[in-house]
Scaffold this active site. Sequence first.
Site, PDB file in Angstrom:
ATOM      1  CB  SER A 192      -0.919  -0.040   1.211  1.00 49.30           C
ATOM      2  OG  SER A 192      -1.720   1.104   1.288  1.00 49.30           O
ATOM      3  CE1 TYR A 206       0.489   5.659  -5.593  1.00 50.17           C
ATOM      4  CE2 TYR A 206       0.566   6.984  -3.594  1.00 50.17           C
ATOM      5  CZ  TYR A 206       1.028   5.919  -4.346  1.00 50.17           C
ATOM      6  OH  TYR A 206       2.016   5.111  -3.839  1.00 50.17           O
ATOM      7  CE  LYS A 210      -0.135   2.308  -3.923  1.00 44.70           C
ATOM      8  NZ  LYS A 210       0.326   0.924  -4.218  1.00 44.70           N
TER       9      LYS A 210
END
EC number: 1.-.-.-
Length: 305
Positions: A192, A206, A210
């Site tokens: 992650s 983004y 994650k």
Amino acid sequence: MDGKALTASSLFDITGRVAVITGGGTGLGLMMAKALEANGAKVYILGRRLEPLQEAAKQSTHGNIHPVQCSVTSHADLQGVVDHIAAKDGYINLLVNNAGISTPNLGPHATRPTPKWDISKVRDYWFHKSFADYAAVFETNTTASLMVTFAFLELLDKGNKKSEEEAKASQARNGAGKARIEYVRSQVVTLSSVGGFGRDNSAFIYGASKAAATHMMKNLATYLAPWKIRVNVIAPGYFNTDMMGNFYKATGGRLPASLAPEERFGDAQEIGGTIVYLASKAGAYCNGMVLLVDGGYVSNKPSSY
């Protein structure tokens, strides 16, 4: 338990393990591949570009890093890799979901805003981004980790069965009777990011991808428990990778304490040591865990985890 079982050579022994790492030709994937292979594992590295994979394999210690070209967003590619490894080994013990991409087309408004910014320009900057570009970030960083995991599910299960049989045979040789059979169970580790914890940057997609990957792996740890397949997450901070390479060069690998108390980027030993720990007996009791390897980055952001 005798002292020998508590030595580093016993605790962190991964001799004979079979691992698969997506995005294994560069960056964190390559660092982890080299660490696993140097300590006795056989490692398959997957990636879209064959040449970097082949160059990465040349960096192996024992000649046991094997490049396989594959897109993690292609069912056909994934099935081909599964079939290839099934024919070669018949099982795997460790799957590392490492492949990832960053938010595309970041520019002057991808930092923390100030009242001096023209709100019309801010609106236009973000509104005219591509839906397809943003969807691709989730496809690679989130959805692909799930698809890859399910693609390798049977090989992970076979890894458990092989380890259990070996443990039974060892007990029989040592006259241990009918004691509980213990072995290091198969595992999925997903990379992650600390970007999935913070809320003060503008890499919206983004960070969201994650955060979603982290939560999804927690779900998966519960879902796969009946098959005794473990699922853990590594959330790295700043490392010298393709994604962070320019920033690394600009800073010389140094960071302000306000960003990371360690005041530097992480290195190959630190991410390599983390994956060896999780893959070995030392990390065998870890399941459903999120392990921050970030030099204190997240600890500098109160209420972020």
